[in-house]
Design an enzyme around this catalytic site. Structure first.
Site, mmCIF file in Angstrom:
data_model
loop_
_atom_site.group_PDB
_atom_site.id
_atom_site.type_symbol
_atom_site.label_atom_id
_atom_site.label_comp_id
_atom_site.label_asym_id
_atom_site.label_seq_id
_atom_site.Cartn_x
_atom_site.Cartn_y
_atom_site.Cartn_z
ATOM 1 N N TYR A 193 -12.627 8.599 -11.351
ATOM 2 C CA TYR A 193 -12.603 7.180 -11.013
ATOM 3 C C TYR A 193 -11.784 7.036 -9.727
ATOM 4 O O TYR A 193 -10.799 6.322 -9.649
ATOM 5 C CB TYR A 193 -12.052 6.324 -12.160
ATOM 6 C CG TYR A 193 -12.739 4.987 -12.231
ATOM 7 C CD1 TYR A 193 -14.072 4.893 -12.653
ATOM 8 C CD2 TYR A 193 -12.099 3.815 -11.832
ATOM 9 C CE1 TYR A 193 -14.731 3.671 -12.686
ATOM 10 C CE2 TYR A 193 -12.743 2.589 -11.859
ATOM 11 C CZ TYR A 193 -14.056 2.525 -12.295
ATOM 12 O OH TYR A 193 -14.696 1.307 -12.313
ATOM 13 N N GLY A 217 -5.874 6.409 -3.410
ATOM 14 C CA GLY A 217 -4.763 7.327 -3.708
ATOM 15 C C GLY A 217 -5.266 8.759 -3.778
ATOM 16 O O GLY A 217 -4.718 9.667 -3.134
ATOM 17 N N HIS A 218 -6.334 8.960 -4.538
ATOM 18 C CA HIS A 218 -6.951 10.294 -4.616
ATOM 19 C C HIS A 218 -7.449 10.730 -3.233
ATOM 20 O O HIS A 218 -7.307 11.896 -2.850
ATOM 21 C CB HIS A 218 -8.143 10.287 -5.574
ATOM 22 C CG HIS A 218 -7.830 9.866 -6.985
ATOM 23 N ND1 HIS A 218 -8.315 8.707 -7.531
ATOM 24 C CD2 HIS A 218 -7.089 10.465 -7.951
ATOM 25 C CE1 HIS A 218 -7.894 8.606 -8.786
ATOM 26 N NE2 HIS A 218 -7.140 9.654 -9.065
ATOM 27 N N GLY A 243 0.147 13.329 -6.271
ATOM 28 C CA GLY A 243 0.697 12.082 -5.750
ATOM 29 C C GLY A 243 2.083 11.800 -6.297
ATOM 30 O O GLY A 243 2.392 12.117 -7.443
ATOM 31 N N LYS A 247 2.967 8.970 -6.975
ATOM 32 C CA LYS A 247 2.755 7.906 -7.980
ATOM 33 C C LYS A 247 3.144 8.426 -9.359
ATOM 34 O O LYS A 247 3.760 7.732 -10.150
ATOM 35 C CB LYS A 247 1.289 7.498 -7.935
ATOM 36 C CG LYS A 247 0.759 6.893 -9.204
ATOM 37 C CD LYS A 247 0.602 5.420 -9.065
ATOM 38 C CE LYS A 247 0.206 4.755 -10.362
ATOM 39 N NZ LYS A 247 -0.639 5.533 -11.221
ATOM 40 N N SER A 279 -4.383 2.685 -8.950
ATOM 41 C CA SER A 279 -4.488 3.464 -10.186
ATOM 42 C C SER A 279 -5.855 3.213 -10.809
ATOM 43 O O SER A 279 -6.359 2.087 -10.767
ATOM 44 C CB SER A 279 -3.394 3.024 -11.168
ATOM 45 O OG SER A 279 -3.674 3.516 -12.458
#
Ligand code: AMP
Length: 288
Positions: free
Chosen positions: A32, A36-37, A147, A149, A185
């Site tokens: 998904y 970020g990815h 990440g 994150k 996210s």
């Protein structure tokens, strides 16, 4: 770009690249894919000749009451993003390919997993360490990208690689945020419009904590109380934890007198979101 489902296919491709002297970067994800990815793929593309993206919703890292079944999945969308960001191979195994019936070996870690998400999600890091070790063994990358994150995950992986002499360079990448500050996210998709607004409280609390540290505050109680008070102004928010830990050991500290991580997990409605800042990154936008 190729999408493969078996370990044998990944091995064959990577072996070919290695025989040509090419370097390989790995970006492990649960799919998904979002910006970020994409930032991890961009970093891998920058550093390596070839990039492998794994897309695997790893059952082992979900607790029995967590969102394994509802976790969002969209391979078509993901392959488009991966292609746009220069990935050369997607590894998208089924759970049976990763965990056969008599699977019984695990990678576990003490100390670093005892606080923060490790406390709220007791089986989580055992699942993460096990799957990441498997991915490292399957792909045998030169570098792997994670990440900030998931700050505790990054610290745990770095520690695992060091403890177990894995010959892989771990690269930590800054948190990518929406324009209004919410950390990107895959789980943001669970939020309805009202919750999406409420979710801003995480990044706002992180910004407040970061500002206090920047202004010279070192008392963790003062910083954490200010952040908790801020979060509690949002009626839809319920704090799981807000803590400050030593950035290397992930153990709680009372004074910010060394590189530290300030991390939080907050429920917005039923959705559990995380955010954080490393004190070392204050003022440089979270660069690795
Ligand atoms: P996930 O698919 O959520 O397991 O994440 C896969 C990788 O992407 C992990 O290393 C995450 O830390 C990283 N990641 C997820 N969201 C972000 C973000 N907003 N900024 C930077 N990296 C991220």
């Amino acid at each position: 770009m190729n999408i493969v489902k078996t370990v044998a296919e990944v091995r064959e491709q990577v072996k070919k690249w290695k025989s040509e002297g090419l370097s390989v970067g790995l970006v492990p994800t649960m799919g998904y894919l979002h910006d970020g990815h994409a930032s991890l793929m961009d970093a891998s593309k920058r550093d390596n000749d070839r990039t492998v993206v794994s897309i695997f919703v790893n059952p082992m890292q979900f607790g029995p009451t967590e969102d394994l079944d509802s976790y969002p999945r969209d391979l078509e969308h993901d392959s488009k993003i991966a292609e746009e960001h220069g990935a050369d191979l997607i590894f998208n195994p089924e759970p049976e390919e990763m965990y056969h019936d008599n699977f019984s070996s695990f990678v576990d870690m003490t100390v670093l997993t005892e606080e923060l998400c490790g406390l709220s999600r007791p089986v989580h890091f055992r699942g993460v360490c096990t799957v990441v070790t498997k991915l490292f063994n399957i792909v045998q990358p030169d570098r792997a990208y994670f990440g900030k994150k998931d700050a505790q995950q990054l610290a745990v992986i770095r520690h695992m690689v060091d403890d177990l002499n894995m010959d892989i360079e771990i690269i930590g990448c800054p948190i990518v945020r929406e324009a209004d500050g919410l950390a990107k996210s895959s789980r943001n998709t669970y939020l309805n419009a009202e919750e999406r607004k409420a979710a801003l409280i995480l990044s706002q609390a992180a910004a407040l904590g970061s500002k206090l540290v920047q202004n010279g505050e070192t008392d963790c109680t003062v910083i954490l109380n200010a952040m908790k008070e801020k979060i509690q102004t949002e009626p839809l928010a319920r704090i799981d934890y807000v803590k400050i830990v030593d950035a290397a050991t992930m153990q709680q500290i009372t004074v910010v007198d060394r590189p530290a991580l300030c991390a939080m997990a907050v429920y917005i409605g039923k959705t559990r979101l995380i955010d954080n800042f490393f004190t070392e990154d204050i003022g440089n936008g979270g660069a690795a």
